[in-house]
Design an enzyme around this catalytic site. Structure first.
Site, short mmCIF file in Angstrom:
data_model
loop_
_atom_site.label_atom_id
_atom_site.label_comp_id
_atom_site.label_asym_id
_atom_site.label_seq_id
_atom_site.Cartn_x
_atom_site.Cartn_y
_atom_site.Cartn_z
N ARG A 166 36.39 -4.28 61.60
CA ARG A 166 35.13 -3.95 60.93
C ARG A 166 35.11 -2.64 60.17
O ARG A 166 34.93 -2.64 58.96
CB ARG A 166 33.98 -3.96 61.95
CG ARG A 166 33.94 -5.25 62.76
CD ARG A 166 32.59 -5.50 63.26
NE ARG A 166 32.25 -4.57 64.33
CZ ARG A 166 31.14 -4.66 65.03
NH1 ARG A 166 30.25 -5.57 64.73
NH2 ARG A 166 30.90 -3.82 66.00
N TYR A 195 25.09 -16.13 76.57
CA TYR A 195 25.47 -16.82 75.33
C TYR A 195 25.58 -18.33 75.53
O TYR A 195 25.25 -19.11 74.64
CB TYR A 195 26.79 -16.26 74.79
CG TYR A 195 26.61 -14.93 74.10
CD1 TYR A 195 26.01 -14.85 72.84
CD2 TYR A 195 27.00 -13.73 74.71
CE1 TYR A 195 25.83 -13.64 72.20
CE2 TYR A 195 26.81 -12.50 74.07
CZ TYR A 195 26.23 -12.47 72.83
OH TYR A 195 26.03 -11.27 72.20
#
Ligand code: CP3
Length: 340
Positions: A30, A153
């Site tokens: 990133r 999740y």
């Protein structure tokens, strides 16, 4: 292979170190243009995670470019639900999405916990390549999500501000929640042990959504499973990072692990009083790195000062934000290395 820099391992075990070691959660990827270049040449995040030599390459980038004291294997906590049978997609600029989620007993019974070694062979292969290419420069950190965060999740199916679907599952179906948490715990222990066998020098468990549960619920559905994991892994030092769980710090003092991660909302003074046999990791606010160089240096040194005479591994209080300037990250790392 003997490690040339084992500061993090020494700090984790409470041994003397000549300076505080430093790395950043989410350092791989990133923020680095070198990462984005590789990432953009592929179909997406998952291809990178599943291609061992490329995962190894982006794992090592921050060691070369940022000069951190540890590498963390490039992967994701969501490979575990996938290996159990819930495929994830990583949607650009949105995050993870699970087309299939868990809502009843049949869904849980259908989950597979038996062949993580084959299912996630690409992770173990990436670890082996990374270890070879690092050739002992710094230790390699393996990791997994904590059972509660993984359940969140698997039930919610995607990121959420409140995770109210996942939380309501605990209130509506507590028995099923425990059934699922036990399965996740079992596979996570196997997974961490296989990462260690492949070469991970220490492991970290991320409980990113610890802070959204009440203290009672965190104890029952979160902490309890961290205890099982900590008691099962004896091979290497373990770090537990329960983000937002300031209410559980007293309990965490009794966990069978070497290091506890602190987020930036946790008071260092308070933590150093609570813990008497642990190394603390953290906890600079990631947003400090949006400040100018002087501010970063000042805030980093203030943090180090508060941890002085205490077992400490310098880090941010959560993962580095994607739009952070790598030069500012270097400033943070340099400020730690030059302290005193
Ligand atoms: O720390 C590292 O550098 C190693 C790699 C790593 C990734 N994810 C790579 C990644 C680690 C340790 C993780 C852990 C992870 N993944 C957590 C726990 C840590 C935390 O931040 O609380 C969580 C909750 C996830 C789930 C996840 N993965 C989300 C919510 C997202 C989307 C938002 C985001 O953070 O980017 C991801 C994607 C992801 N995982 C990326 C990376 C480099 C970005 C994907 C890209 O390249 O576009």
């Amino acid at each position: 292979m003997k490690l040339k820099n084992d500061l993090i391992l020494k700090a984790a075990k409470g041994e003397n170190v000549e300076r505080t070691p430093v790395w950043l959660m989410r350092q791989a990827g990133r923020i680095l243009p070198e990462y984005r270049k590789i990432r953009n040449s592929l179909s997406g995040f998952k291809e990178l995670v599943e291609t061992p030599h490329l995962a190894a390459e982006v794992t090592i980038q921050p060691v070369d470019i940022l000069q951190v004291d540890a590498a963390i294997i490039f992967s994701d906590i969501l490979v575990i639900p996938e290996s159990m049978g819930l495929k994830y997609e990583m949607i650009e600029k949105k995050g993870p999405f699970f087309p299939k989620t868990i809502s009843n007993r049949n869904d849980i019974n259908a989950l597979n916990v038996s062949n993580v070694e084959d299912q996630l062979s690409y992770v173990f292969e990436a670890i082996k390549i990374t270890k070879h290419e690092l050739s002992g420069r710094v230790p390699l950190i393996g990791f997994a999500g904590a059972p509660w965060t993984i359940l969140a999740y698997m039930v919610e199916g995607q990121g959420s501000k409140t995770f109210s679907k996942a939380k309501s599952f605990l209130y509506r179906e507590p028995e099923l929640a425990h059934l699922l948490l036990n399965k996740i715990t079992e596979i996570t222990i196997k997974y961490l042990k296989l990462q260690i066998k492949a070469g991970a020098d220490l492991v970290q468990v991320f409980d990113s959504w610890a802070g959204i549960l009440s203290p009672e619920y965190y104890e029952e559905f979160g902490f309890k499973y961290l205890e099982i994991i900590c008691n099962s892994i004896k091979e290497v030092p373990k770090t537990i990072f329960s983000k937002g769980a300031f209410f559980a710090l007293e309990k965490m003092n009794n966990l069978n692990c070497e290091t506890i991660g602190l987020d930036w909302t946790m008071s260092i003074k308070n933590a150093t009083q609570i813990f008497n046999n642990k190394t603390l990791q953290g906890n600079l606010d990631p947003c400090v790195l949006y400040g100018d160089y002087n501010t970063i240096e000042k805030k980093t040194k203030e943090m180090l000062h508060k941890f002085e005479n205490y077992r400490h591994i310098a880090n941010l209080g959560h993962g580095v934000y994607p739009d952070t300037d790598p030069e500012k990250v270097k400033c943070f790392i340099e400020s730690v290395k030059s302290y005193k």
